[in-house]
Design a protein around this motif. Structure first.
Motif, PDB file in Angstrom:
ATOM      1  N   VAL A   1      15.141  62.006  63.207  1.00 45.19           N
ATOM      2  CA  VAL A   1      14.656  60.800  62.522  1.00 45.19           C
ATOM      3  C   VAL A   1      15.156  59.562  63.258  1.00 45.19           C
ATOM      4  CG1 VAL A   1      14.714  59.530  60.349  1.00 45.19           C
ATOM      5  CG2 VAL A   1      14.688  62.023  60.323  1.00 45.19           C
ATOM      6  N   GLN A   2      14.291  58.598  63.414  1.00 49.65           N
ATOM      7  CA  GLN A   2      14.668  57.348  64.079  1.00 49.65           C
ATOM      8  C   GLN A   2      15.764  56.643  63.267  1.00 49.65           C
ATOM      9  OE1 GLN A   2      13.615  56.168  67.117  1.00 49.65           O
ATOM     10  NE2 GLN A   2      12.688  58.192  67.220  1.00 49.65           N
ATOM     11  N   PRO A   3      16.781  56.086  63.945  1.00 51.75           N
ATOM     12  CA  PRO A   3      17.889  55.433  63.248  1.00 51.75           C
ATOM     13  C   PRO A   3      17.452  54.350  62.257  1.00 51.75           C
ATOM     14  CG  PRO A   3      18.444  55.726  65.547  1.00 51.75           C
ATOM     15  CD  PRO A   3      16.997  56.122  65.400  1.00 51.75           C
ATOM     16  N   LYS A   4      16.487  53.520  62.641  1.00 52.85           N
ATOM     17  CA  LYS A   4      16.042  52.438  61.747  1.00 52.85           C
ATOM     18  C   LYS A   4      15.375  52.991  60.498  1.00 52.85           C
ATOM     19  CE  LYS A   4      15.558  48.830  65.195  1.00 52.85           C
ATOM     20  NZ  LYS A   4      14.667  47.855  65.820  1.00 52.85           N
ATOM     21  N   ASP A   5      14.572  54.040  60.661  1.00 53.24           N
ATOM     22  CA  ASP A   5      13.898  54.649  59.513  1.00 53.24           C
ATOM     23  C   ASP A   5      14.910  55.273  58.557  1.00 53.24           C
ATOM     24  OD1 ASP A   5      11.431  53.928  60.570  1.00 53.24           O
ATOM     25  OD2 ASP A   5      11.141  55.865  61.556  1.00 53.24           O
ATOM     26  N   MET A   6      15.889  55.996  59.113  1.00 54.76           N
ATOM     27  CA  MET A   6      16.910  56.625  58.285  1.00 54.76           C
ATOM     28  C   MET A   6      17.700  55.573  57.509  1.00 54.76           C
ATOM     29  SD  MET A   6      20.109  59.055  59.300  1.00 54.76           S
ATOM     30  CE  MET A   6      19.094  60.483  59.585  1.00 54.76           C
ATOM     31  N   ALA A   7      18.119  54.535  58.189  1.00 54.33           N
ATOM     32  CA  ALA A   7      18.921  53.488  57.554  1.00 54.33           C
ATOM     33  C   ALA A   7      18.130  52.779  56.456  1.00 54.33           C
ATOM     34  CB  ALA A   7      19.399  52.486  58.596  1.00 54.33           C
ATOM     35  N   ARG A   8      16.851  52.565  56.671  1.00 53.49           N
ATOM     36  CA  ARG A   8      16.001  51.902  55.668  1.00 53.49           C
ATOM     37  C   ARG A   8      15.934  52.738  54.396  1.00 53.49           C
ATOM     38  NH1 ARG A   8      10.636  52.741  55.327  1.00 53.49           N
ATOM     39  NH2 ARG A   8      10.667  53.518  57.451  1.00 53.49           N
ATOM     40  N   VAL A   9      15.758  54.042  54.550  1.00 50.18           N
ATOM     41  CA  VAL A   9      15.685  54.940  53.391  1.00 50.18           C
ATOM     42  C   VAL A   9      17.042  55.017  52.691  1.00 50.18           C
ATOM     43  CG1 VAL A   9      15.355  57.336  52.688  1.00 50.18           C
ATOM     44  CG2 VAL A   9      13.766  56.278  54.300  1.00 50.18           C
ATOM     45  N   VAL A  10      18.106  55.194  53.457  1.00 53.13           N
ATOM     46  CA  VAL A  10      19.452  55.304  52.889  1.00 53.13           C
ATOM     47  C   VAL A  10      19.799  54.068  52.063  1.00 53.13           C
ATOM     48  CG1 VAL A  10      21.909  55.292  53.520  1.00 53.13           C
ATOM     49  CG2 VAL A  10      20.354  56.966  54.533  1.00 53.13           C
TER      50      VAL A  10
END
Length: 85
Positions: free
Chosen positions: A2-11
């Protein structure tokens, strides 16, 4: 992966996050702590990220992020003694 930005947005939208022992990449770890540190609209209160290699996370990002959370588990995250205090 998973792309870091996508993961961080969801988290940042979840109240409780359990991603321990998930073999996160260096960039995913770094970005998660940066987003939590800077997140003004972050909903995360409980963050379980133990058993991931957090040695590359900037100590200032980590300290600031942890101070915004109510409950954090970073057990067995390969932290140095200076960071685990």
């Amino acid at each position: 992966s998973v792309q870091p930005k996508d993961m961080a947005r969801v988290v940042s939208k979840l109240q409780e996050v359990g991603i321990h022992s998930s073999q996160l990449t260096e960039q995913q770890c770094k970005h998660l702590f940066q987003v939590i540190r800077k997140g003004s609209e972050m909903k995360t209160k409980v963050f379980r990220i133990g058993e991931n290699d957090l040695t590359y996370v900037d100590p200032e990002d980590m300290a600031s992020a942890v101070s915004k959370l109510e409950d954090v588990d970073m057990a067995r995250s390969q932290l140095t003694a200076a960071r685990s205090c």
